[in-house]
Design an enzyme around this catalytic site. Structure first.
Site, short mmCIF file in Angstrom:
data_model
loop_
_atom_site.label_atom_id
_atom_site.label_comp_id
_atom_site.label_asym_id
_atom_site.label_seq_id
_atom_site.Cartn_x
_atom_site.Cartn_y
_atom_site.Cartn_z
N CYS A 119 0.83 -1.20 0.00
CA CYS A 119 0.00 0.00 0.00
C CYS A 119 0.86 1.25 0.00
O CYS A 119 1.92 1.28 0.60
CB CYS A 119 -0.91 0.02 1.23
SG CYS A 119 -1.99 1.45 1.31
N PHE A 260 9.56 -1.06 -18.04
CA PHE A 260 9.79 -2.28 -18.81
C PHE A 260 11.26 -2.44 -19.22
O PHE A 260 11.57 -2.83 -20.35
CB PHE A 260 8.90 -2.29 -20.07
CG PHE A 260 7.43 -2.41 -19.78
CD1 PHE A 260 6.90 -3.57 -19.25
CD2 PHE A 260 6.58 -1.33 -20.01
CE1 PHE A 260 5.54 -3.67 -18.98
CE2 PHE A 260 5.22 -1.44 -19.74
CZ PHE A 260 4.70 -2.61 -19.22
N SER A 263 17.40 -6.08 -20.90
CA SER A 263 18.74 -5.94 -21.47
C SER A 263 18.72 -5.52 -22.92
O SER A 263 19.75 -5.07 -23.45
CB SER A 263 19.51 -7.27 -21.34
OG SER A 263 18.84 -8.30 -22.06
N ARG A 265 15.74 -3.69 -24.27
CA ARG A 265 14.69 -2.70 -24.56
C ARG A 265 14.26 -1.98 -23.29
O ARG A 265 14.54 -2.42 -22.18
CB ARG A 265 13.47 -3.38 -25.20
CG ARG A 265 12.76 -4.36 -24.28
CD ARG A 265 11.67 -5.11 -25.04
NE ARG A 265 10.87 -5.95 -24.17
CZ ARG A 265 11.20 -7.17 -23.79
NH1 ARG A 265 12.34 -7.71 -24.23
NH2 ARG A 265 10.40 -7.88 -23.00
#
Length: 283
Positions: A119, A260, A263, A265
């Site tokens: 939380c 995201f 290695s 992108r």
């Protein structure tokens, strides 16, 4: 108190079930108490209980107080320590003594109660209160190029010792302009791991954190961006996805948000100018 706890599990594989030992991430409550008031009339009051993985509890408490805007400088802290075993069980209570000059608005602090390990900030009133306490948008000359960014997941993986045993802990780490990881902190809660990390900078007098990025192992919610804004962090990098509110706040805060990360992108959401070769991404 250890970060991991042993247990017995039944593993199913190739059509058979076998009982084997396993390790779990430890989760325990931590109560943060404040000592405050004039020297001749000190008061004590519980502020919050957070579910956390034990370890670096003082850093967690200090990082929480700083990123929530309750304290602003190290000089406002007289001491921070675990309460004695006679007072509490398992060392799960931290008492932070504030300088007598620190004024507390308990009405504003009422939203702090029991905080689950996942939380962060809850409710429009809380969000508005935090926005009013954040500093000016982050600026500065910090940069990381895309090749350096893409080395970070492997670096972090080698530093996540407890995660390697349990698969159940989040991590937060500082990243220097040379792309090397600084301190790494792990916790079952994403916001706790970040508070532990930012607690280091706060206690060492290194806020705002103008010359380092922050790398986190999971997703990015509003509360992680807010904490980084309070600490003046110019770039927040995640292996997971950001929320829409996190992106909106990062844009407002002047923070470069990267999600995201792998290695090969990554995705830039806000202020891409801090990635030196961002012009290549725009083509």
């Amino acid at each position: 108190m250890p970060l991991v706890a042993p247990t017995a599990v039944y593993r199913f594989s190739a059509g058979t079930i076998a009982e084997t030992p396993d390790l779990l991430a430890v989760e325990e409550p931590l109560e943060i108490r404040l000592g405050y008031g004039p020297a001749d009339d000190r008061q004590q009051r519980p502020l919050a209980v957070t579910m956390r993985t034990p370890g670096h509890d003082v850093e967690l408490a200090l990082g929480f107080l700083f990123t929530e805007g309750i304290v602003h400088a190290r000089g406002e802290i007289l001491s921070a320590r675990h309460c004695s075993r006679e007072e509490t069980e398992k060392g799960n209570v931290i008492r932070v003594e504030l300088n007598p000059d620190v004024q507390l608005d308990w009405a504003r602090l009422d939203r702090h109660g029991i905080t689950a390990s996942n939380c962060g900030v809850c409710g429009k009133t809380s969000i508005d209160a935090i926005r009013t306490s954040c500093p000016a948008p982050v600026s500065g000359t910090f940069r990381l190029d895309s090749a350096t960014l893409r080395t970070l997941p492997d670096q972090l993986r080698t530093q996540q010792q407890a995660f390697a045993h349990t698969g159940g802990l989040h991590a937060a780490a500082f990243v220097g302009a040379n792309g090397q990881l600084g301190p790494v902190r792990e916790d079952i809660g994403r916001h706790n791991a970040l508070d532990k990390l930012l607690g280091i900078a706060f206690w060492n007098g290194n806020v705002p954190v103008a010359r380092q990025a922050v790398l986190v192992s999971g997703r990015i919610g509003f509360e992680l961006v807010q904490k980084c804004w309070m600490a003046g962090v110019p770039m927040l990098i995640a292996l997971g996805a950001p929320s829409s509110l996190a992106v909106d706040l990062a844009r407002e805060a002047g923070i470069t948000l990267v999600g995201f990360l792998r290695s090969d992108r990554f995705t830039l959401y806000t202020h891409p100018e801090r990635v030196l070769d961002a012009e290549l991404i725009a083509r």
